[in-house]
Design an enzyme around this catalytic site. Structure first.
Site, short mmCIF file in Angstrom:
data_model
loop_
_atom_site.label_atom_id
_atom_site.label_comp_id
_atom_site.label_asym_id
_atom_site.label_seq_id
_atom_site.Cartn_x
_atom_site.Cartn_y
_atom_site.Cartn_z
N ARG A 186 -19.36 19.69 -52.83
CA ARG A 186 -20.71 19.14 -52.69
C ARG A 186 -20.68 17.63 -52.43
NH1 ARG A 186 -24.52 23.09 -55.30
NH2 ARG A 186 -26.17 21.54 -55.27
N TYR A 206 -22.21 15.61 -49.42
CA TYR A 206 -23.67 15.39 -49.49
C TYR A 206 -24.01 14.39 -50.60
CZ TYR A 206 -28.66 16.65 -49.85
OH TYR A 206 -30.04 16.64 -49.88
N ARG A 222 -30.84 28.24 -49.00
CA ARG A 222 -31.33 27.74 -50.30
C ARG A 222 -32.02 28.88 -51.04
NH1 ARG A 222 -33.50 21.86 -48.49
NH2 ARG A 222 -33.79 22.94 -46.51
N VAL A 223 -32.13 28.67 -52.36
CA VAL A 223 -32.44 29.83 -53.20
C VAL A 223 -33.82 30.41 -52.94
CG1 VAL A 223 -33.22 28.46 -55.22
CG2 VAL A 223 -32.19 30.72 -55.53
N ASN A 255 -33.79 32.23 -49.58
CA ASN A 255 -32.92 33.42 -49.70
C ASN A 255 -33.62 34.55 -50.43
OD1 ASN A 255 -30.70 32.40 -48.40
ND2 ASN A 255 -29.30 32.59 -50.13
N TYR A 267 -26.32 33.73 -57.93
CA TYR A 267 -24.97 33.18 -58.11
C TYR A 267 -24.78 32.82 -59.58
CZ TYR A 267 -25.43 32.58 -53.00
OH TYR A 267 -25.66 32.78 -51.67
N GLY A 268 -23.65 33.28 -60.16
CA GLY A 268 -23.42 33.08 -61.59
C GLY A 268 -24.26 34.06 -62.38
N ASP A 310 -21.70 23.74 -59.07
CA ASP A 310 -23.13 24.05 -59.04
C ASP A 310 -23.77 23.46 -60.32
OD1 ASP A 310 -24.74 26.50 -57.42
OD2 ASP A 310 -25.61 25.89 -59.33
N ARG A 320 -31.50 21.08 -63.96
CA ARG A 320 -32.10 19.98 -63.22
C ARG A 320 -33.60 19.95 -63.46
NH1 ARG A 320 -30.67 20.48 -57.44
NH2 ARG A 320 -28.55 19.80 -57.77
P1 NAD Z 1 -33.53 20.20 -43.09
O1 NAD Z 1 -32.11 20.58 -42.92
O2 NAD Z 1 -34.58 21.22 -42.81
O3 NAD Z 1 -33.87 18.92 -42.23
C1 NAD Z 1 -32.94 17.93 -41.88
C2 NAD Z 1 -33.18 17.53 -40.44
O4 NAD Z 1 -32.23 16.51 -40.07
C3 NAD Z 1 -32.97 18.69 -39.46
O5 NAD Z 1 -34.03 18.72 -38.55
C4 NAD Z 1 -31.64 18.34 -38.77
O6 NAD Z 1 -31.54 18.89 -37.48
C5 NAD Z 1 -31.69 16.83 -38.79
N1 NAD Z 1 -30.37 16.20 -38.71
C6 NAD Z 1 -29.24 16.52 -39.38
N2 NAD Z 1 -28.25 15.72 -39.03
C7 NAD Z 1 -28.75 14.85 -38.11
C8 NAD Z 1 -28.20 13.77 -37.36
N3 NAD Z 1 -26.91 13.41 -37.49
N4 NAD Z 1 -29.01 13.12 -36.50
C9 NAD Z 1 -30.30 13.47 -36.31
N5 NAD Z 1 -30.88 14.48 -37.01
C10 NAD Z 1 -30.10 15.16 -37.90
O7 NAD Z 1 -33.67 19.66 -44.58
P2 NAD Z 1 -34.94 19.22 -45.42
O8 NAD Z 1 -35.02 20.10 -46.59
O9 NAD Z 1 -36.13 19.07 -44.56
O10 NAD Z 1 -34.48 17.79 -45.94
C11 NAD Z 1 -34.92 16.59 -45.34
C12 NAD Z 1 -34.36 15.41 -46.10
O11 NAD Z 1 -34.80 15.45 -47.46
C13 NAD Z 1 -32.83 15.39 -46.13
O12 NAD Z 1 -32.39 14.06 -46.00
C14 NAD Z 1 -32.50 15.90 -47.51
O13 NAD Z 1 -31.29 15.39 -47.98
C15 NAD Z 1 -33.69 15.40 -48.31
N6 NAD Z 1 -33.89 16.24 -49.51
C16 NAD Z 1 -34.38 17.52 -49.38
C17 NAD Z 1 -34.52 18.30 -50.51
C18 NAD Z 1 -35.04 19.71 -50.44
O14 NAD Z 1 -35.06 20.40 -51.46
N7 NAD Z 1 -35.49 20.19 -49.31
C19 NAD Z 1 -34.16 17.79 -51.77
C20 NAD Z 1 -33.65 16.51 -51.84
C21 NAD Z 1 -33.54 15.73 -50.71
N1 UDP Z 2 -28.56 30.36 -55.65
C1 UDP Z 2 -28.52 31.71 -55.98
N2 UDP Z 2 -28.63 32.62 -54.97
C2 UDP Z 2 -28.79 32.25 -53.67
C3 UDP Z 2 -28.85 30.87 -53.34
C4 UDP Z 2 -28.72 29.96 -54.37
O1 UDP Z 2 -28.38 32.09 -57.15
O2 UDP Z 2 -28.89 33.16 -52.81
C5 UDP Z 2 -28.47 29.38 -56.75
C6 UDP Z 2 -27.44 28.27 -56.53
O3 UDP Z 2 -26.15 28.66 -56.97
C7 UDP Z 2 -28.04 27.17 -57.39
C8 UDP Z 2 -29.54 27.39 -57.27
O4 UDP Z 2 -29.72 28.73 -56.84
O5 UDP Z 2 -27.67 27.32 -58.74
C9 UDP Z 2 -30.22 26.46 -56.26
O6 UDP Z 2 -29.49 26.53 -55.06
P1 UDP Z 2 -29.95 25.79 -53.73
O7 UDP Z 2 -28.86 26.02 -52.74
O8 UDP Z 2 -31.32 26.21 -53.38
O9 UDP Z 2 -30.05 24.25 -54.11
P2 UDP Z 2 -29.15 23.22 -54.97
O10 UDP Z 2 -28.00 23.95 -55.60
O11 UDP Z 2 -28.73 22.22 -53.99
O12 UDP Z 2 -30.09 22.73 -56.00
#
Ligand code: NAD
Ligand code: UDP
Length: 309
Positions: A140, A143, A184-185, A188, A202-203, A271, A275
């Site tokens: 991880r 990221y 993502r969970v 999914n 998972y787990g 994992d 949170r």
């Molecule tokens: P997402 O994957 O749907 O969106 C990310 C976007 O960035 C996509 O459109 C992708 O094509 C674009 N991208 C990736 N790499 C790129 C690059 N090198 N140049 C240009 N574009 C690029 O994800 P999201 O859930 O919409 O997340 C958006 C932002 O919010 C991310 O920075 C993510 O880290 C942050 N974030 C999201 C969550 C969440 O739960 N969704 C939680 C924490 C932080």
């Molecule tokens: N997870 C799960 N089944 C799935 C996808 C994810 O049990 O099909 C679990 C994963 O292991 C984690 C939680 O759900 O504990 C959230 O996962 P996600 O990938 O959505 O986000 P993150 O781990 O980045 O918070």
């Protein structure tokens, strides 16, 4: 205002584009379409205030804007682990390029950081003052450490070059426009339940997450961008905390026709076990708190996926 949204074709970015256009701004959406999708922004293409540019933020960008929301980065573990080197480059080189753009244009720039900067936390719930527990060499890390380094760059550009920064740490967010194979969970479980496939926990499912509906995070990001007195970091998340097993059961109860069964698969490395956001700063400084409870948000998300899967 002319506003740049990097990652604007992604899940959160597409909602942000729509919100800012509805407020009358000019929106420039920059995306390399790695995880983003044109269908997320198709309805905006006709809008004369909306422009899309295919561009990778790891390369410099020369445009003239007043505000920058930096969201470009894959957010799902499946996608950010697909090409981990590119993930770190996107966070780090992307931040340097967008901060350089902000410095030249004197634009205000907001970083979409993440609760992942807290890693697998020993402090619960997580306040902004907690420095986190991240494994620097795990699967991880591309990221988590990329996002941590981006925060460092934001604060160094602020201290060294007086760039006008804002940083929010977003907790697990869900809603329409998530990719059905995003991994993502929430997506999914809903897609599995709608397709009568096994629900993959998972787990043992005792790990927890706090799920925030996308409209709430967009509201928080816009408020943070337009506040004058704080730069962050500020947590944006819903303090309602659920085990993954509870989430699976809730999704199944909301799709009563599903014949899916819960199955258990190995927990991925590193994992996080728990949170939950501590959001008193967002409440006090932005007058913000999430409005949409899990059940209501899941209902809207299930409706969305019913139409597309
Ligand atoms: P997402 O994957 O749907 O969106 C990310 C976007 O960035 C996509 O459109 C992708 O094509 C674009 N991208 C990736 N790499 C790129 C690059 N090198 N140049 C240009 N574009 C690029 O994800 P999201 O859930 O919409 O997340 C958006 C932002 O919010 C991310 O920075 C993510 O880290 C942050 N974030 C999201 C969550 C969440 O739960 N969704 C939680 C924490 C932080
Ligand atoms: N997870 C799960 N089944 C799935 C996808 C994810 O049990 O099909 C679990 C994963 O292991 C984690 C939680 O759900 O504990 C959230 O996962 P996600 O990938 O959505 O986000 P993150 O781990 O980045 O918070």
């Amino acid at each position: 205002m002319k506003i740049l949204i990097t990652g604007g074709a992604g899940f959160i970015g597409s909602h942000l584009c729509r919100r800012l256009l509805s407020e009358g701004h000019e929106v420039l959406c920059v995306d390399n379409f790695f995880t983003g999708n044109k269908s997320n922004i198709l309805d905006l293409m006709e809008n004369k205030h909306f422009e899309v540019m295919r561009h990778d933020v790891t390369f410099p960008l020369y445009v003239e804007v007043n505000q920058i929301y930096n969201l470009a980065c894959p957010a799902s573990p499946v996608h950010y682990q697909f090409d981990p080197v590119q993930t770190t480059k996107t966070s780090v080189h992307g931040a340097i390029n967008m901060l350089g753009l902000a410095k030249r244009t004197r634009a205000r720039i907001l970083q979409a950081s993440t609760s992942e900067v807290y890693g697998d936390p020993e402090v619960h719930p997580q306040p902004e003052s907690y420095w986190g527990r991240v494994n620097p060499i795990g699967i991880r890390s591309c990221y988590d450490e990329g996002k941590r380094c981006a925060e460092t760059l934001f604060f160094d550009y602020y201290r060294q070059h007086q760039v006008d920064i804002r940083v929010v740490r977003i907790f697990n967010t869900y809603g329409p426009n998530m990719h059905p194979n995003d991994g993502r969970v929430v997506s999914n479980f809903i897609v599995q339940a709608l397709q009568n496939k096994d629900i993959t926990i998972y787990g043992d499912g005792s790990q927890t997450r706090s799920f925030q509906y996308v409209d709430d995070v967009v509201e928080g990001m816009v408020r943070m961008m337009n506040t004058e007195h704080i730069i962050g970091p500020v947590n944006l998340g819903n303090p309602g905390e659920f085990t993954i097993k509870q989430l699976a059961e809730k999704v199944l109860s909301m799709i009563p026709e599903s014949t899916s069964k819960i199955v258990y698969e190995p927990l991925p490395q590193d994992d996080p076990k728990q949170r939950q956001p501590e959001i008193s700063i967002a409440k006090k400084e932005l007058g913000w708190e999430p409005k949409i409870a899990l059940e209501e948000g899941l209902g809207k998300t299930i409706e969305y996926f019913r139409h597309i899967v």
